[in-house]
Structures are given as C-alpha cells and as structure tokens.
Design an enzyme around this catalytic site. Structure first.
Site, PDB file in Angstrom:
ATOM      1  N   HIS A   9       4.533 -25.420  20.598  1.00  0.00           N
ATOM      2  CA  HIS A   9       3.163 -25.644  20.122  1.00  0.00           C
ATOM      3  C   HIS A   9       2.901 -24.910  18.805  1.00  0.00           C
ATOM      4  O   HIS A   9       3.675 -24.035  18.385  1.00  0.00           O
ATOM      5  CB  HIS A   9       2.165 -25.158  21.176  1.00  0.00           C
ATOM      6  N   GLU A  83       4.581 -22.232  30.050  1.00  0.00           N
ATOM      7  CA  GLU A  83       5.309 -21.034  29.620  1.00  0.00           C
ATOM      8  C   GLU A  83       5.761 -20.186  30.813  1.00  0.00           C
ATOM      9  O   GLU A  83       5.181 -20.251  31.897  1.00  0.00           O
ATOM     10  CB  GLU A  83       4.424 -20.200  28.677  1.00  0.00           C
TER      11      GLU A  83
END
Length: 214
Positions: A9, A83
């Site tokens: 990202h 994550e």
C-alpha cells in the site's frame, strides 16, 4: 498461466511515525501515499491487469481504489491477506519494540516459522491464512494478471515462501517501499516463479523507511 502482482500500500501516517500499526482497519493514506498509488497504477497499466484486489485494511483499500481509478477497474476485497499482527508491540514506535519486531522477522528469514511476535502471530500463522487466499485467487483467475494490494512485512514473508530458492530473491535487504511490488508467474505444477522484487516506490516517490513495512 496467471501472473500475480503483490503490491504494498501507499504511505500512511503510521509509516511516517515509524509506528507498529497492524490492527484492522488501520489508517488511510497520506497525500504522498495517494501519489504513490497513482504512480503504481500508471506502472501497472502496461501489464494488462485483469483483476484487482486489496486486503481489508483501509490503507490497502484506498491504494487499490486509486489504482482502480487509473486502470478503470473495480476493486475486490480479500480476507486473510492483512499485515502481520504484532500483538503486544501494537502502537509502539520506540527502538526496543522495533528491535523485537526485527529480531522475530530475522528468525523467520532464518527458517524458524514458529517464532512469534509477543502476543501476536508466528510466521506459520501468517502463511496459514495468506497462502490459501493466494491459491483462491489463482483458481478464480487462472489466466491474466491479478493485482493484490497488501502489506510490507507480510509480503516479504510470503514473497520468500512463494519464490522458494529463486535466484532473484534478495540476499539481504528485502524491504519494500510504499507501493513497491513483487511479480510472480504461475507454473504448470501449481507453484510460482519470481519475476521481479521491486523494492522502490514507483515514480521515484520514495518514503523514509518505516518500522515494519506495515
């Protein structure tokens, strides 16, 4: 055969503050993060992308949304590709906490998949949720190029797992800058071949290095 692009990202406020920030949904993008996402979309436009997804994290969805605008494509959501969950280290930015994170990650790189973030996940935990999601994308998109926007630390771990002993793997520095990406080609036996480990942010829009790659 499919092509798979795993992209990190764009920059977030937590990245700027070097904060260990992994719990969903997490922060959105900074202005630089949005520029990085736009640059990523422009670079991906030459790959003939046929499917675009992001993790459930806000930063991944925002990045994929900007990429989708550039490519003129809708964005899907994938479970299990968020994550690494850092547990007791969550929200910390001090040197000691970052050192603990890096020590655990180094143990993973050395082959100890049972090493665990304090109160968080082991490498095996992460792979057990992430790799099935990758294989599901492969079943859904057996041809063309699929892009998945995910997260720095988890992509480093998964990248090594998918690539095996591929000669293109980085020997030491496997960091991924914001909107850096890994590119894989699907093999007839069901495995993957690493095509590129692109550490740098697209368009020269590099961020300062953050604590985890989150």
């Amino acid at each position: 055969m499919p092509t798979l692009v795993l992209a990190r990202h764009g920059q977030t406020p937590a990245n700027v503050g070097r904060i260990l920030d992994t719990v969903l949904p997490g922060p959105g993008l900074t202005d630089l993060g949005r520029l990085q996402a736009e640059a990523l979309g422009k670079e991906l436009s030459s790959l003939g992308v046929t499917a675009l997804y992001g993790s459930r994290a806000r930063r991944a969805q925002e990045t994929a949304g900007v990429v989708g605008t550039v490519l003129g494509m809708p964005v899907g959501t994938v479970d299990g590709v968020h994550e690494v969950q850092v547990g007791d280290l969550e929200g910390h930015s001090d040197d000691d906490s970052v050192a603990v994170f890096r020590d655990v990650y180094d143990a993973w790189r050395a082959g100890d998949l049972t090493a665990r973030m304090p109160g968080g996940e082991s490498a095996q935990d992460v792979l057990d949720r992430y790799l099935p999601a990758v294989e599901d994308l492969r079943r859904r998109h057996p041809d063309g190029t699929t892009v998945l926007v995910s997260h720095g630390a988890v992509l480093r771990l998964v990248g090594h797992a998918l690539a095996g002993a591929d000669d293109l793997l980085p020997d030491g520095d496997d960091h991924l800058d914001n909107c850096g990406r890994l590119e894989f080609e699907g093999l007839p036996d069901g495995g993957w071949r690493l095509l590129a480990w692109r550490r740098e942010a697209p368009g020269g829009l590099a961020s300062s290095r953050d604590a985890t790659g989150g």
